[in-house]
Design a protein around this motif. Structure first.
Motif, PDB file in Angstrom:
ATOM      1  N   GLU A  48       0.736  -1.132   0.033  1.00 37.57           N
ATOM      2  CA  GLU A  48       0.026   0.091  -0.069  1.00 37.57           C
ATOM      3  C   GLU A  48       0.814   1.350  -0.127  1.00 37.57           C
ATOM      4  O   GLU A  48       0.464   2.170  -0.860  1.00 37.57           O
ATOM      5  N   THR A  51       2.852   1.763  -3.459  1.00 35.44           N
ATOM      6  CA  THR A  51       1.898   2.066  -4.551  1.00 35.44           C
ATOM      7  C   THR A  51       0.974   3.354  -4.261  1.00 35.44           C
ATOM      8  O   THR A  51       0.332   3.667  -5.389  1.00 35.44           O
ATOM      9  N   ASP A  52       0.852   3.611  -3.138  1.00 36.12           N
ATOM     10  CA  ASP A  52      -0.246   4.937  -2.813  1.00 36.12           C
ATOM     11  C   ASP A  52      -1.701   4.401  -3.059  1.00 36.12           C
ATOM     12  O   ASP A  52      -2.302   5.442  -3.710  1.00 36.12           O
ATOM     13  N   GLU A  53      -1.861   3.310  -2.964  1.00 34.96           N
ATOM     14  CA  GLU A  53      -3.243   2.646  -3.567  1.00 34.96           C
ATOM     15  C   GLU A  53      -3.905   1.933  -2.033  1.00 34.96           C
ATOM     16  O   GLU A  53      -2.903   1.456  -1.355  1.00 34.96           O
ATOM     17  N   THR A  54      -5.031   1.730  -2.095  1.00 40.09           N
ATOM     18  CA  THR A  54      -5.507   1.083  -0.878  1.00 40.09           C
ATOM     19  C   THR A  54      -5.448  -0.659  -1.201  1.00 40.09           C
ATOM     20  O   THR A  54      -5.219  -0.932  -2.467  1.00 40.09           O
ATOM     21  N   THR A  57      -8.092  -1.562  -3.789  1.00 41.27           N
ATOM     22  CA  THR A  57      -8.093  -1.308  -5.102  1.00 41.27           C
ATOM     23  C   THR A  57      -6.927  -2.337  -5.524  1.00 41.27           C
ATOM     24  O   THR A  57      -7.180  -2.718  -6.784  1.00 41.27           O
ATOM     25  N   ILE A  58      -5.968  -2.367  -5.087  1.00 41.98           N
ATOM     26  CA  ILE A  58      -4.765  -3.337  -5.775  1.00 41.98           C
ATOM     27  C   ILE A  58      -5.327  -4.730  -5.915  1.00 41.98           C
ATOM     28  O   ILE A  58      -5.134  -5.194  -7.072  1.00 41.98           O
ATOM     29  N   PRO A  86      -3.892   0.304 -15.325  1.00 42.12           N
ATOM     30  CA  PRO A  86      -3.757   0.269 -13.847  1.00 42.12           C
ATOM     31  C   PRO A  86      -2.826  -1.098 -13.446  1.00 42.12           C
ATOM     32  O   PRO A  86      -1.962  -1.119 -12.604  1.00 42.12           O
ATOM     33  N   LEU A  90       0.851  -0.715 -11.374  1.00 40.65           N
ATOM     34  CA  LEU A  90       0.961  -1.222  -9.994  1.00 40.65           C
ATOM     35  C   LEU A  90       2.369  -2.024 -10.086  1.00 40.65           C
ATOM     36  O   LEU A  90       3.177  -1.938  -9.200  1.00 40.65           O
TER      37      LEU A  90
END
Length: 110
Positions: A48, A51-54, A57-58, A86, A90
């Motif tokens: 997390e 990648t600065d994603e939750t 989402t991943i 996306p 990732l």
């Protein structure tokens, strides 16, 4: 004569394994489970932050990546679904190389 408490070994119901060994085995499995869960949470958190994603989402994006196995009279091949933007982003952020489109190609035996 009475035996000291430490010297008494009780057998389990099936008579195969002493209860003290079974208790140790259960305790070890519980500890191993806790360590694995902790490692999984740590890995999720690292992914997390990288990648600065939750994680939701991943996981949603990477769950769409599939490997198909196709067989026919000429042989077998395994192919990965085409990566979306996306998914590619990732994998790049995580430093993971993108998979080849064709994973395996095996002609039928003659």
């Amino acid at each position: 004569m009475r035996l000291p408490r430490a010297a008494v070994v009780h057998l389990s119901r099936d008579g195969q394994e002493p209860q003290s060994e079974r208790a140790n085995s259960i305790e070890e499995r519980i500890r191993a489970h806790v360590v694995l869960c902790w490692l999984a949470l740590l890995l999720i958190r690292i992914i997390e932050t990288t990648t600065d994603e939750t994680w939701t989402t991943i996981r949603r994006e990477l769950d769409r990546l599939h490997l198909g196995t196709f067989t026919g009279p000429t042989g077998l091949f395994r192919q990965v679904t085409t990566l979306t933007k996306p998914q590619t982003d990732l994998l790049a952020k995580l430093g993971i190389p993108t998979p080849k489109q064709i994973i395996a190609l095996e002609p039928a035996p003659r």
